[in-house]
Design a protein around this motif. Sequence first.
Motif: not given
Length: 268
Positions: A59, A188, A150, A64, A146, A148, A200, A192, A218, A62, A220
């Motif tokens: 991950g 999610g 994957y 967010g 935050t 993210t 993104y 993705q 994804a 970011t 969060l």
Amino acid sequence: MQFRQQALSKLQSPEEIDLPVRFARPQGLLVLIVTVLCVLAAAVWAVTGTVSSTLTAPGILTHGQGSYVLQSPVAGQVTAVLAQEGRQVAAGAPVLKVRTARGTAVVRAIAAGRLTSMVATIGSVVTTGADVASVERVAHAGDPLTATLYVPAENGASVPVGASVDLTVQSVPNQQYGVLRGRVKAVGRTAQTRQRIGAYLGNSQLGEQFSKTGPPVAVLVQLDRAPRNRSGYAWSTSDGPPYTVDSMTLASGAVHLAAQHPIDWLLP
């Protein structure tokens, strides 16, 4: 045959009749008791105990809100770089000056954010539509981070909202400062694509990296806050690192899935 007959004769002798028959030695009886206790303990644990499992996924940290790639609207040679990596830029702020056949043009930021990477340099030649910078959408430098993650699409359904997450941050030595704490805020619903992840994050290489084993889901993660720590977030150690952690920093997250009774997976 001779030895067997002698043994039988000895057992049938009158002086041996009143002696008790020993079926097992004390050592064997002790082993039997211990075995029975172990079986009973295992049965109780299988019914009342729980087994927790973790899911590890790559991950990134970011703010967010995603990023965007700033592209040059003109073709020409870069004569000045007006913004600095890592700094905030306002919407419409000048980022580059480009000398074209019709004069000097200014490339401006589309939306406010943090300039995460500058591709163009003074003297470089850019074409119309060429990527010149990446900007992370963030209103203020102090906005919370935050993470993210994957997660492979086939494992996305097993991640519950609210699950605790331990994040190993690439820029922080986990042997010294531990791992970053957080909880799953949202999962999610659709996988993705590489292009969508790259758009993104404002980085096509990250899109390829996070989707190299297939389109992921994804997840969060909301980070636990700790205002007294220098970083502003909670770590597995008491204080964490003595510096702040920047966005767009790669991380690896271990999601603690819901605990299950052992009998649920021991029995088909």
